[in-house]
Design a protein around this motif. Structure first.
Motif, PDB file in Angstrom:
ATOM      1  N   SER A 651     -16.164  53.228 -30.153  1.00 44.28           N
ATOM      2  CA  SER A 651     -15.954  54.256 -31.176  1.00 44.28           C
ATOM      3  C   SER A 651     -16.698  53.982 -32.476  1.00 44.28           C
ATOM      4  CB  SER A 651     -14.453  54.397 -31.477  1.00 44.28           C
ATOM      5  OG  SER A 651     -13.753  54.746 -30.309  1.00 44.28           O
ATOM      6  N   TYR A 685     -11.866  64.525 -30.953  1.00 44.51           N
ATOM      7  CA  TYR A 685     -12.675  63.430 -31.489  1.00 44.51           C
ATOM      8  C   TYR A 685     -13.326  63.843 -32.803  1.00 44.51           C
ATOM      9  CZ  TYR A 685     -11.989  60.692 -27.268  1.00 44.51           C
ATOM     10  OH  TYR A 685     -11.431  59.947 -26.263  1.00 44.51           O
ATOM     11  N   GLY A 713     -15.346  62.317 -25.525  1.00 45.59           N
ATOM     12  CA  GLY A 713     -15.399  63.229 -26.658  1.00 45.59           C
ATOM     13  C   GLY A 713     -16.737  63.873 -26.895  1.00 45.59           C
TER      14      GLY A 713
END
Length: 990
Positions: A651, A685, A713
């Motif tokens: 991420s 997201y 996402g």
């Protein structure tokens, strides 16, 4: 309580309730027929109408006519007893000041002569009072025998276009978008006020019927649409249409969207995102096969998979059973093409037989993919041979774009070398894209697994069998976005993970089906300039061999067997590489690598790890770099023999950048496909395509990556922006990591921005293409004129023209060298789907602003015009947008154009031809009912003795080349861009 003429009304109501809830079948027709029908009551026909005004706008006469009409109409099957109180379509525009005009076949609404940008609702407007008077008169006449249908008010952009003008609305999407958004909200607010008041007049209890599509609902319902949306981009649709359609769906209990024509299909994804929308009606449009054609099966499946019911129109008896066999019998509204009650009885029997067979023999109703997989298995087993030849797994290994199903080894010589001088683009998330379709449990099950003992919702891999059109659509979206490599939908398609769904015995079938779908899509998009490849996705499974997640750790033998079955199926299906991904247990990965080497020694292997810390440790504390170092001694595989190594499902790109750079030391390609940031409480997201690209840019700019893509996402929008960054200018690509040196060797300054001299800034949060940038001040005025027209900037075009004239550049040179070239470029972009109607209109206006300055200097010059054209829309047709586009394109390309407007009679055409002496007469028509007037005009030219003096060109939605030949036209064009070419050909100027 109604005293209805329809004897089976309660049964029909049940069918509609099921349909609104995505179940069952409704058997209806668009309108009614009277032939051979026994009247339901002795209702005399009204006296013939005196004129068109009485026919359409006299409430008492129309109430009497509709009373007679319903009494003599067939009400068999699910045909509804409903009076069509139409005052439109689009009568909300008349309520807001548009001008009514009754035509032979419909009602026209002209723009409001007193229009202002502040849209105000006047409850005392005569047109609104007429609506209420008509509905009340019809309700009084009905006496509970039938429903009084809600008029087709329409909404949003279509209403605004009717009262303001289509051209102006399209320009507003660019020139004053905030004003346009405000007007959309004003129209929506007014719509709800009008709808509620009219609903209170027509409703029967809470029930109501809608007139235009003859539908029923137990509460408030409406048909929604936006026909003008065919002329705008997807982004503009999401801004100016989608939010207001969504609000209507939230405030009205039952909603049906009218998707009209092939040009509207590119907005389907945005519609499917509207959770509250119940159903979508499909009208193919003129020149296309009607709603029962096999051409639309995948469209219907996509809509149904998106959680919406469908309405298929003008289905014939011959098409009915094949349609049901292919799309199923849940959430299907059939608007049949009936002519008599015998045909209705036949259709009822077909539907009854289908439903009976489905209940008694569910196994017979196999999905399309079931049949395809059976064929794959048959071919595979008939000529089964494992891959045993090919080069070693090196970083130079090539991916095959033409693998066969029976034997990959036979295709080694056919493999195409993948590019080594640029970064490769992987696709994005499969699961995120699937979520957009809002699939239900029954969609995952399909007909084959309808009685499966486990819930299947969330088992994405099974969709390759039960909903292959969803998987196919997602692959195509990523390929259209620019992906070089797409992954098969097989992340969990091995026995360990599929056992959670009771699907472990179907793993081979699922893998074969998934590869077939991906292979077909990749081959469809592949070209010699840009080959596309398929990577077989091999996920980590839901358990580990290193630690126990529940009970004992997973046995290595069980995992080895599961991986072996999946990898062999992927190879047999024809993948170009194996992508062992989201590795969170290196021991699991080691077993997968061993099986891949054993079973498919020539298939390139890609490894991608999931890590928890920036130094390369996963959630089990394992060091991925140490694991890669150990491969050489443990299984005789050097990391450099792998096709690629990398990380995914991270991420924070910035935090992981040092690790990405460290991976370059292993001497192979390095990949990174991160998540779109972090999900919020709703699972959304937080990284937009722009912000994710900004995170990736330092790694791309400094040549740290060989392969980039997206994980959780990410969507096709993220991949599309990455593609633009990788190839910022046509045929100029970012350089990849130099795998042999393990560090960047070339500094590539290009960044994914619109300016070609940008060097040091990262991608902006809203990038734009070079076609939208203003011309720089250091270019010459002629080039600035070209850019101004290309970008639709009227003031810049006028300024550049003045400067060019001041520098003694000849007007003819400006016209031929810049203006015509710019309009030709805009036309080509329109043809290619890279520009839309607003851009064409703006370019035309910019061109005109320059041309007006040059006209005084061109007087008497015979060389300034290619030819003279008179253009108009034929009698009875008030559509002008297409005709105006053709006029703009012709004028922009050097023709003198006399635009004589809409609803032009044959006499008027003859008058204008005699007066202007044109080289070409252009006629446009948008309706099948008006296109016949084109022949009338040609006959009038013959009668006047001037047919040989002018070439005739025709066009418009319903017009075809065959029709043009039949009526004796000299030329035919199906769009504004080709019209220029046809016109030049007619005059021998091409």
């Amino acid at each position: 309580m109604m005293n209805t003429w329809k004897q089976n009304l309660e049964e029909t109501k049940k069918h509609y309730i099921d349909w609104w809830n995505h179940k069952g079948i409704v058997l209806n027709m668009w309108e009614h027929f009277q032939e051979g029908v026994q009247p339901h009551a002795d209702i005399p026909a009204p006296t013939p109408y005196k004129d068109l005004n009485q026919r359409w706008f006299d409430p008492q006469w129309r109430a009497e006519y509709l009373d007679w009409y319903v009494a003599h109409s067939s009400l068999m099957a699910d045909m509804l007893p409903v009076a069509n109180t139409q005052l439109g379509p689009g009568s909300l525009a008349a309520i807001l000041g548009g001008v009514f005009e009754g035509g032979e076949d419909t009602i026209w609404i002209h723009p409001n002569p007193n229009y202002t940008d502040d849209i105000v609702f006047n409850p005392q407007h005569p047109n609104y009072l007429l609506h209420k008077e008509l509905l009340k008169a019809c309700k009084a006449k009905a006496q509970g025998h039938y429903y009084v249908g809600m008029p087709d008010l329409m909404e949003g952009l279509d209403v605004l276009a009717a009262i303001k003008g289509t051209d102006k609305v399209l320009l507003d999407t660019v020139m004053q978008p905030e004003v346009l958004e405000h007007q959309m909200q004003q129209i929506n607010d007014i719509y709800f006020k009008v709808f509620d008041e009219l609903y209170d007049i027509i409703r029967e209890g809470d029930e109501m019927a809608f007139c235009y599509f003859s539908s029923w609902a137990p509460g408030k319902m409406s048909k929604l649409q936006s026909d003008i949306s065919t002329m705008i981009s997807v982004d503009d649709y999401r801004r100016f249409v989608q939010p207001f359609i969504r609000e209507q769906c939230q405030k009205i209990d039952y909603t049906l969207y009218h998707l009209d024509g092939v040009g509207a299909m590119h907005h389907l994804d945005a519609l499917l995102e509207i959770k509250e929308l119940n159903a979508i009606q499909w009208t193919p449009g003129v020149g296309e096969p009607q709603g029962g054609s096999p051409k639309w099966y995948d469209l219907y499946k996509k809509i149904l998979a998106g959680g919406k019911s469908i309405m298929a129109c003008w289905v014939t008896l011959d098409e009915l059973r094949p349609l049901l066999d292919n799309i199923g019998g849940d959430g299907v509204h059939l608007e049949m093409d009936f002519h008599n009650e015998r045909e209705v009885e036949q259709a009822m029997k077909i539907v009854d037989d289908f439903q009976t067979a489905r209940l008694l023999h569910p196994a017979d109703f196999k999905d399309e993919a079931d049949r395809e997989v059976e064929e794959i298995i048959r071919l595979t087993e008939a000529s089964f041979s494992r891959q045993s030849s090919g080069s070693s797994l090196s970083s130079g290994s090539s991916l095959s774009s033409n693998s066969s199903l029976s034997s990959n080894s036979s295709n080694t010589s056919e493999r195409k070398e993948i590019p080594t001088n640029r970064i490769l683009l992987l696709d994005g998330a499969m699961g995120t894209m699937i979520q957009r379709y809002q699939l239900r449990e029954e969609d995952f099950r399909g007909a084959r697994f309808a009685n499966h003992n486990y819930d299947l919702k969330g088992c994405n891999d099974v969709l390759s069998l039960t909903a292959p059109f969803v998987v196919r659509d997602i692959h195509r979206k990523y390929l259209e976005a620019g992906a070089d490599i797409i992954e098969t939908n097989t992340f969990n398609a091995q026995r360990i993970s599929m056992g959670d769904f009771g699907m472990q015995d179907y793993c081979r079938e699922i893998n074969l089906a998934a590869v077939k779908i991906a292979r077909q899509c990749a081959d469809e998009f592949s070209s010699s300039a840009k080959p596309r490849f398929v990577a077989g996705s091999v996920g980590p499974t839901s358990r580990t061999t290193s630690v126990a997640t529940s009970g004992e750790p997973l046995s290595e033998d069980a995992l080895r067997a599961a991986y072996a079955e999946q990898i062999q199926a992927l190879a047999d299906g024809g993948v170009d590489a194996l992508l062992i991904e989201t590795i969170f247990d290196t021991q699991n990965a080691r077993i997968a690598i061993e099986e891949a080497k054993r079973l498919t020694p020539s298939l390139p292997i890609m490894l991608s790890f999931s890590v928890s810390t920036p130094d390369g440790h996963n959630m089990l504390g394992q060091d991925i770099c140490a694991f890669l170092d150990s491969l050489s001694s443990d299984i005789n595989l050097k990391p450099s023999d792998l096709f690629s190594v990398g990380i995914n499902c991270v991420s924070d790109v910035k935090a992981m950048s040092p690790l990405v750079q460290q991976l370059s030391r292993f001497g192979t390609k390095v990949s990174l496909y991160p998540n779109a940031g972090m999900p919020d409480g709703n699972g959304q997201y937080n990284k937009t395509p722009e912000s994710l690209l900004a995170d990736l840019w330092p790694l791309l700019e400094h040549h740290c990556l060989s392969i980039v893509g997206g994980c959780c996402g990410t969507t096709d929008a993220h991949i599309h922006l990455m593609a633009k960054a990788i190839e910022p200018v046509a045929s100029i690509f970012l350089s990849p990591l130099n795998a042999e040196m393990g560090q960047p060797t070339i500094v590539f300054p290009k960044e994914p921005t619109s300016s070609s001299d940008s060097r040091n800034s990262s991608p902006s949060s809203k990038s734009s293409s070079s076609s939208n940038s203003s011309p720089s001040s250091d270019t010459n005025p002629a080039e600035r004129l070209f850019q101004a027209i290309l970008n639709g900037k009227s003031d810049d075009a006028a300024s550049a023209t003045r400067e060019a004239v001041a520098q003694n550049i000849a007007p003819a040179d400006l016209i031929n060298g810049q203006m015509i070239r710019a309009m030709g470029e805009v036309g080509q972009r329109f043809q290619d789907g890279k520009a839309f109607v607003p851009q064409l209109l703006m370019a035309g206006r910019a061109m005109k602003s320059a041309l007006e300055l040059l006209k005084p200097m061109l007087a008497g010059s015979a060389s300034t015009s290619i030819g003279k054209v008179v253009i108009g829309t034929v009698k009875g047709d008030l559509h002008d947008i297409g005709k105006n586009l053709v006029a703009s394109m012709l004028e922009g390309c050097g023709f003198e154009v006399i635009n004589i407007g809409i609803d032009v009679s044959a006499d008027k055409f003859i008058e204008e031809v005699k007066k202007n002496q044109p080289d070409i007469l252009c006629m446009s028509a948008l309706l099948t009912t008006t296109m016949g007037y084109m022949k009338e005009v040609i006959d009038a030219l013959e009668a006047a003795g001037i047919r040989n003096q002018v070439k005739v060109m025709v066009g418009g939605a319903p017009v075809t080349q065959g029709f043009a030949d039949e009526i004796g036209a000299d030329g035919y064009s199906d769009n504004a861009n080709s019209a220029v070419t046809v016109a030049k050909q007619l005059l021998g100027k091409l």
